[in-house]
Design a protein around this motif. Structure first.
Motif, PDB file in Angstrom:
ATOM      1  N   TYR A 111      -2.517  -0.519   3.242  1.00  6.16           N
ATOM      2  CA  TYR A 111      -1.148  -0.844   2.843  1.00  6.16           C
ATOM      3  C   TYR A 111      -0.794  -0.073   1.572  1.00  6.16           C
ATOM      4  O   TYR A 111      -1.586  -0.031   0.625  1.00  6.16           O
ATOM      5  CB  TYR A 111      -1.017  -2.355   2.595  1.00  6.16           C
ATOM      6  CG  TYR A 111      -1.188  -3.167   3.864  1.00  6.16           C
ATOM      7  CD1 TYR A 111      -0.075  -3.558   4.609  1.00  6.16           C
ATOM      8  CD2 TYR A 111      -2.464  -3.497   4.340  1.00  6.16           C
ATOM      9  CE1 TYR A 111      -0.224  -4.278   5.790  1.00  6.16           C
ATOM     10  CE2 TYR A 111      -2.614  -4.214   5.520  1.00  6.16           C
ATOM     11  CZ  TYR A 111      -1.495  -4.601   6.235  1.00  6.16           C
ATOM     12  OH  TYR A 111      -1.641  -5.302   7.414  1.00  6.16           O
ATOM     13  N   PHE A 112       0.419   0.509   1.554  1.00  5.35           N
ATOM     14  CA  PHE A 112       0.831   1.357   0.435  1.00  5.35           C
ATOM     15  C   PHE A 112       2.089   0.816  -0.233  1.00  5.35           C
ATOM     16  O   PHE A 112       2.976   0.299   0.443  1.00  5.35           O
ATOM     17  CB  PHE A 112       1.110   2.785   0.925  1.00  5.35           C
ATOM     18  CG  PHE A 112      -0.069   3.450   1.557  1.00  5.35           C
ATOM     19  CD1 PHE A 112      -0.975   4.174   0.802  1.00  5.35           C
ATOM     20  CD2 PHE A 112      -0.289   3.341   2.929  1.00  5.35           C
ATOM     21  CE1 PHE A 112      -2.075   4.786   1.389  1.00  5.35           C
ATOM     22  CE2 PHE A 112      -1.374   3.951   3.524  1.00  5.35           C
ATOM     23  CZ  PHE A 112      -2.274   4.678   2.751  1.00  5.35           C
ATOM     24  N   GLY A 113       2.169   0.987  -1.547  1.00  2.00           N
ATOM     25  CA  GLY A 113       3.366   0.592  -2.302  1.00  2.00           C
ATOM     26  C   GLY A 113       3.391  -0.900  -2.577  1.00  2.00           C
ATOM     27  O   GLY A 113       2.736  -1.688  -1.905  1.00  2.00           O
ATOM     28  N   ASP A 114       4.175  -1.274  -3.590  1.00  3.18           N
ATOM     29  CA  ASP A 114       4.248  -2.691  -3.984  1.00  3.18           C
ATOM     30  C   ASP A 114       4.798  -3.556  -2.853  1.00  3.18           C
ATOM     31  O   ASP A 114       4.395  -4.699  -2.681  1.00  3.18           O
ATOM     32  CB  ASP A 114       5.145  -2.846  -5.229  1.00  3.18           C
ATOM     33  CG  ASP A 114       4.531  -2.137  -6.434  1.00  3.18           C
ATOM     34  OD1 ASP A 114       3.291  -1.945  -6.422  1.00  3.18           O
ATOM     35  OD2 ASP A 114       5.274  -1.752  -7.351  1.00  3.18           O
ATOM     36  N   ASP A 115       5.743  -2.985  -2.078  1.00  2.00           N
ATOM     37  CA  ASP A 115       6.353  -3.794  -1.015  1.00  2.00           C
ATOM     38  C   ASP A 115       5.582  -3.690   0.308  1.00  2.00           C
ATOM     39  O   ASP A 115       5.907  -4.379   1.275  1.00  2.00           O
ATOM     40  CB  ASP A 115       7.818  -3.367  -0.797  1.00  2.00           C
ATOM     41  CG  ASP A 115       7.952  -1.874  -0.456  1.00  2.00           C
ATOM     42  OD1 ASP A 115       6.913  -1.191  -0.324  1.00  2.00           O
ATOM     43  OD2 ASP A 115       9.098  -1.403  -0.318  1.00  2.00           O
ATOM     44  N   GLU A 116       4.569  -2.842   0.334  1.00  2.00           N
ATOM     45  CA  GLU A 116       3.699  -2.678   1.523  1.00  2.00           C
ATOM     46  C   GLU A 116       4.489  -2.373   2.801  1.00  2.00           C
ATOM     47  O   GLU A 116       4.092  -2.753   3.895  1.00  2.00           O
ATOM     48  CB  GLU A 116       2.803  -3.906   1.722  1.00  2.00           C
ATOM     49  CG  GLU A 116       1.833  -4.112   0.566  1.00  2.00           C
ATOM     50  CD  GLU A 116       0.806  -5.217   0.819  1.00  2.00           C
ATOM     51  OE1 GLU A 116       1.023  -6.055   1.717  1.00  2.00           O
ATOM     52  OE2 GLU A 116      -0.205  -5.233   0.108  1.00  2.00           O
ATOM     53  N   THR A 117       5.620  -1.645   2.633  1.00  2.00           N
ATOM     54  CA  THR A 117       6.406  -1.304   3.835  1.00  2.00           C
ATOM     55  C   THR A 117       5.771  -0.141   4.604  1.00  2.00           C
ATOM     56  O   THR A 117       6.109   0.092   5.760  1.00  2.00           O
ATOM     57  CB  THR A 117       7.855  -0.917   3.469  1.00  2.00           C
ATOM     58  OG1 THR A 117       7.798   0.096   2.459  1.00  2.00           O
ATOM     59  CG2 THR A 117       8.649  -2.107   2.970  1.00  2.00           C
ATOM     60  N   LEU A 118       4.883   0.587   3.940  1.00  2.00           N
ATOM     61  CA  LEU A 118       4.177   1.689   4.622  1.00  2.00           C
ATOM     62  C   LEU A 118       2.743   1.245   4.897  1.00  2.00           C
ATOM     63  O   LEU A 118       2.030   0.818   3.992  1.00  2.00           O
ATOM     64  CB  LEU A 118       4.176   2.949   3.750  1.00  2.00           C
ATOM     65  CG  LEU A 118       3.514   4.181   4.371  1.00  2.00           C
ATOM     66  CD1 LEU A 118       4.284   4.671   5.594  1.00  2.00           C
ATOM     67  CD2 LEU A 118       3.388   5.310   3.350  1.00  2.00           C
ATOM     68  N   VAL A 119       2.373   1.317   6.161  1.00  2.00           N
ATOM     69  CA  VAL A 119       1.021   0.893   6.579  1.00  2.00           C
ATOM     70  C   VAL A 119       0.400   2.042   7.368  1.00  2.00           C
ATOM     71  O   VAL A 119       1.107   2.805   8.030  1.00  2.00           O
ATOM     72  CB  VAL A 119       1.092  -0.373   7.483  1.00  2.00           C
ATOM     73  CG1 VAL A 119      -0.298  -0.861   7.862  1.00  2.00           C
ATOM     74  CG2 VAL A 119       1.887  -1.479   6.786  1.00  2.00           C
ATOM     75  N   ALA A 120      -0.922   2.188   7.260  1.00  2.00           N
ATOM     76  CA  ALA A 120      -1.615   3.210   8.058  1.00  2.00           C
ATOM     77  C   ALA A 120      -2.816   2.577   8.748  1.00  2.00           C
ATOM     78  O   ALA A 120      -3.509   1.742   8.168  1.00  2.00           O
ATOM     79  CB  ALA A 120      -2.064   4.355   7.170  1.00  2.00           C
ATOM     80  N   GLU A 121      -3.029   2.982   9.985  1.00  2.00           N
ATOM     81  CA  GLU A 121      -4.185   2.504  10.744  1.00  2.00           C
ATOM     82  C   GLU A 121      -5.142   3.672  10.967  1.00  2.00           C
ATOM     83  O   GLU A 121      -4.721   4.783  11.308  1.00  2.00           O
ATOM     84  CB  GLU A 121      -3.706   1.962  12.094  1.00  2.00           C
ATOM     85  CG  GLU A 121      -4.825   1.338  12.911  1.00  2.00           C
ATOM     86  CD  GLU A 121      -4.355   0.853  14.279  1.00  2.00           C
ATOM     87  OE1 GLU A 121      -5.198   0.345  15.024  1.00  2.00           O
ATOM     88  OE2 GLU A 121      -3.156   1.007  14.600  1.00  2.00           O
ATOM     89  N   VAL A 122      -6.423   3.423  10.737  1.00  2.00           N
ATOM     90  CA  VAL A 122      -7.443   4.467  10.943  1.00  2.00           C
ATOM     91  C   VAL A 122      -7.749   4.537  12.438  1.00  2.00           C
ATOM     92  O   VAL A 122      -8.170   3.546  13.032  1.00  2.00           O
ATOM     93  CB  VAL A 122      -8.739   4.137  10.157  1.00  2.00           C
ATOM     94  CG1 VAL A 122      -9.773   5.243  10.333  1.00  2.00           C
ATOM     95  CG2 VAL A 122      -8.425   3.907   8.676  1.00  2.00           C
ATOM     96  N   ILE A 123      -7.529   5.741  13.018  1.00  2.00           N
ATOM     97  CA  ILE A 123      -7.769   5.824  14.465  1.00  2.00           C
ATOM     98  C   ILE A 123      -8.926   6.755  14.839  1.00  2.00           C
ATOM     99  O   ILE A 123      -9.347   6.802  15.984  1.00  2.00           O
ATOM    100  CB  ILE A 123      -6.489   6.223  15.245  1.00  2.00           C
ATOM    101  CG1 ILE A 123      -5.999   7.604  14.827  1.00  2.00           C
ATOM    102  CG2 ILE A 123      -5.399   5.195  15.074  1.00  2.00           C
ATOM    103  CD1 ILE A 123      -4.949   8.157  15.780  1.00  2.00           C
ATOM    104  N   ASP A 124      -9.439   7.503  13.836  1.00  2.00           N
ATOM    105  CA  ASP A 124     -10.581   8.377  14.156  1.00  2.00           C
ATOM    106  C   ASP A 124     -11.332   8.761  12.889  1.00  2.00           C
ATOM    107  O   ASP A 124     -10.740   8.832  11.805  1.00  2.00           O
ATOM    108  CB  ASP A 124     -10.069   9.653  14.863  1.00  2.00           C
ATOM    109  CG  ASP A 124     -11.177  10.408  15.588  1.00  2.00           C
ATOM    110  OD1 ASP A 124     -12.290   9.855  15.729  1.00  2.00           O
ATOM    111  OD2 ASP A 124     -10.940  11.555  16.011  1.00  2.00           O
TER     112      ASP A 124
END
Length: 349
Positions: A111-124
């Motif tokens: 989760y990125f940023g204070d508002d956590e509006t940007l999320v990334a999932e590890v796929i490889d």
């Protein structure tokens, strides 16, 4: 040549944490290959070594804010994510490096940023530190890229121990940067000021713009003693018809053609025709230049002072001659030249 030939002791105080106050007032060491002489100048004196119709090859890549910090789901652990390259615009897939890597596995979310509006999932998992991430963001692609830019910071090299400052956004970018895509600056170009470029232009120097998006290939450490076994990471390169015409005309007229930086040199050497002229290119290069090597295009080169055992030092060595570069580096240490990205420059003619 072997990897151990490119090792040297560098005092820590010679690592440049900051650039010269004025871009063109860094120091310049001039190496004359024919005469085997070394001169000590200021960078702005470079104009004295070029004449009308000579060509400078500039890498117009632009650095993007590639370093992000996120928190791992559940544990909240702080994770550094270094964006390397976009793999798929539609799916928002990116090649990245993560640190600490041992904590990041396939399926984890960041989760990125204070508002956590940007999320990334590890796929490889791609390498020991490399991962492929899929970014999840409610918004258009343009809004997503804006968000990345807002959250990212200037990717200063790790050996600069201080924190990133607001000024780095401007000073870690060449004044001729146009095409975004690099994760590190083509640092030889950082020495040019607008004023110096104008003076060169008035003198009749031609500027040929090429693009090589600096990626990890340039900086990945060489870990094999036999250099022929080192594999470079691929980097994106584009040379259009205008630059090809400028450079080939200068070749035909036997002008001075100067590659501004190892990345500009790699770009043109990746597009050499069978008749030793320049071709257009729009693709990728994993070209690794180390001694002995016959250069086809440029007969002069501007470069910084590089790290021991680096591919950059190996290219400079191939161009100037190994013994000459060794002597120049010994003199640079003695004369307290500044090394690396924000350091001083060298002109090899």
């Amino acid at each position: 040549m072997k990897l151990s030939h490119f090792n040297f002791e560098l005092p820590e105080e010679l690592l440049a944490e900051y650039p010269a106050e004025n871009r063109d007032e860094s120091r310049l060491m001039v190496l004359n290959r024919k005469e085997q002489t070394i001169e000590h100048k200021m960078f702005k004196d470079i104009i004295d070594y070029f004449d009308e119709k000579d060509v400078m090859i500039l890498n117009d890549t632009k650095v993007f804010p590639a370093r992000l910090y996120g928190n791992k789901e559940k544990t909240g652990a702080r994770i550094e994510v270094f964006l390397l390259r976009e793999l798929n615009e539609e799916q928002r897939l990116w090649d990245v490096l993560v640190d600490p890597a041992r904590k990041i596995r396939i399926g984890n979310k960041l989760y990125f940023g204070d508002d956590e509006t940007l999320v990334a999932e590890v796929i490889d998992n791609t390498t020991s530190r490399g991962r492929t991430l899929r970014f999840l963001y409610d918004g258009s692609y343009k809004e997503f890229r804006t968000k990345l830019t807002q959250l990212g910071e200037t990717p200063l090299p790790k050996y600069i121990k201080r924190g990133v400052e607001a000024e780095d956004e401007e000073r870690y970018q060449t004044i001729f940067a146009k095409k975004e895509g690099a994760v590190a600056a083509p640092t030889a170009g950082l020495h040019f000021s607008k004023h110096l470029l104008k003076r060169l232009e008035i003198k009749g120097i031609d500027f040929a713009e090429v693009t090589l998006h600096v990626g990890l290939g340039t900086f990945n450490p060489v870990e094999v003693e036999d250099l022929s076994k080192h594999k470079m990471d691929s980097e994106e390169v584009t040379i259009g018809p205008k630059a090809v015409e400028q450079i080939n005309t200068a070749l035909k007229e036997r002008r001075r053609i100067c590659a501004v930086g190892t990345t500009a040199m790699r770009a043109v050497e990746s597009a050499v025709s069978s008749s030793h002229t320049l071709n257009e290119i729009d693709g990728w290069t994993n070209k690794f230049i180390f001694p002995p090597y016959e250069f086809s295009i440029a007969n002069a080169m501007i470069t910084n002072f590089h790290t021991p055992k680096s591919t950059l030092l190996m290219m400079a060595s191939a161009f100037a001659g190994h013994d000459f570069i060794k002597r120049a580096y010994e003199e640079a240490v003695k004369e307290k030249y500044k090394f690396y990205s924000y350091g001083d420059a060298m002109l090899i003619i």
